[in-house]
Design a protein around this motif. Sequence first.
Motif, PDB file in Angstrom:
ATOM      1  N   HIS A  31       0.830  -1.204   0.000  1.00  0.00           N
ATOM      2  CA  HIS A  31       0.000   0.000   0.000  1.00  0.00           C
ATOM      3  C   HIS A  31       0.864   1.255   0.000  1.00  0.00           C
ATOM      4  CE1 HIS A  31      -2.700   3.133   1.665  1.00  0.00           C
ATOM      5  NE2 HIS A  31      -3.464   2.635   0.711  1.00  0.00           N
ATOM      6  N   TYR A  34       1.954   1.738  -3.425  1.00  0.00           N
ATOM      7  CA  TYR A  34       0.807   2.242  -4.194  1.00  0.00           C
ATOM      8  C   TYR A  34       0.639   3.746  -3.991  1.00  0.00           C
ATOM      9  CZ  TYR A  34      -4.161   3.184  -5.103  1.00  0.00           C
ATOM     10  OH  TYR A  34      -5.354   3.730  -5.531  1.00  0.00           O
ATOM     11  N   TYR A  41      -2.610   6.954  -9.485  1.00  0.00           N
ATOM     12  CA  TYR A  41      -2.300   5.691  -8.823  1.00  0.00           C
ATOM     13  C   TYR A  41      -2.246   4.506  -9.789  1.00  0.00           C
ATOM     14  CZ  TYR A  41      -3.264   8.383  -4.640  1.00  0.00           C
ATOM     15  OH  TYR A  41      -3.239   9.332  -3.662  1.00  0.00           O
ATOM     16  N   TYR A  46      -1.898  -2.594  -7.422  1.00  0.00           N
ATOM     17  CA  TYR A  46      -2.452  -2.658  -6.076  1.00  0.00           C
ATOM     18  C   TYR A  46      -3.591  -3.677  -6.014  1.00  0.00           C
ATOM     19  CZ  TYR A  46      -4.508  -1.323  -1.647  1.00  0.00           C
ATOM     20  OH  TYR A  46      -5.012  -1.348  -0.378  1.00  0.00           O
TER      21      TYR A  46
END
Length: 150
Positions: A31, A34, A41, A46
């Motif tokens: 995360h 990410y 993003y 992810y």
Amino acid sequence: MSPSDFRRAVQRLYALQEERMEAYKLFQEGHEAYLRTGPHYDFDNYRQLVHEITEAFCGISKEVLKINKQLHQELDRPDLSEHIEKLQRQEKTKLELTAKLQLAKQNAQDHPEDKSCQEKIQEIRKDIIRNQEALSEILQDFMFDSEESE
């Protein structure tokens, strides 16, 4: 079930909890990676991570439930089974809190001017700490009760 089968089941439960901790660590690291891809993003990577982590947690839970059934039915140890059921509920809560924290962190990154985002992160972190304390207590009770029977 022999005493050695009992010990193996207990040891396997502890090993599965370690696997969960490792999966959480990978989830957190993924995360963080990410978030570094923001503001555009890399959701595909992810999403793949979430899929892999979900599979890992499902596999761990299935094995924990198998141990739970074994302890309850084959050893007639409802006390240990109850600890495992509590553990599973707390682990479910932990996963939900982890997901909430990840969303809150992304929201805070996307809206740095919004101070309530940081407050939300702190609130969720406190909930996670309380959850971890509950998990530790359950595992401690399980350990005490399982050692008592050896």
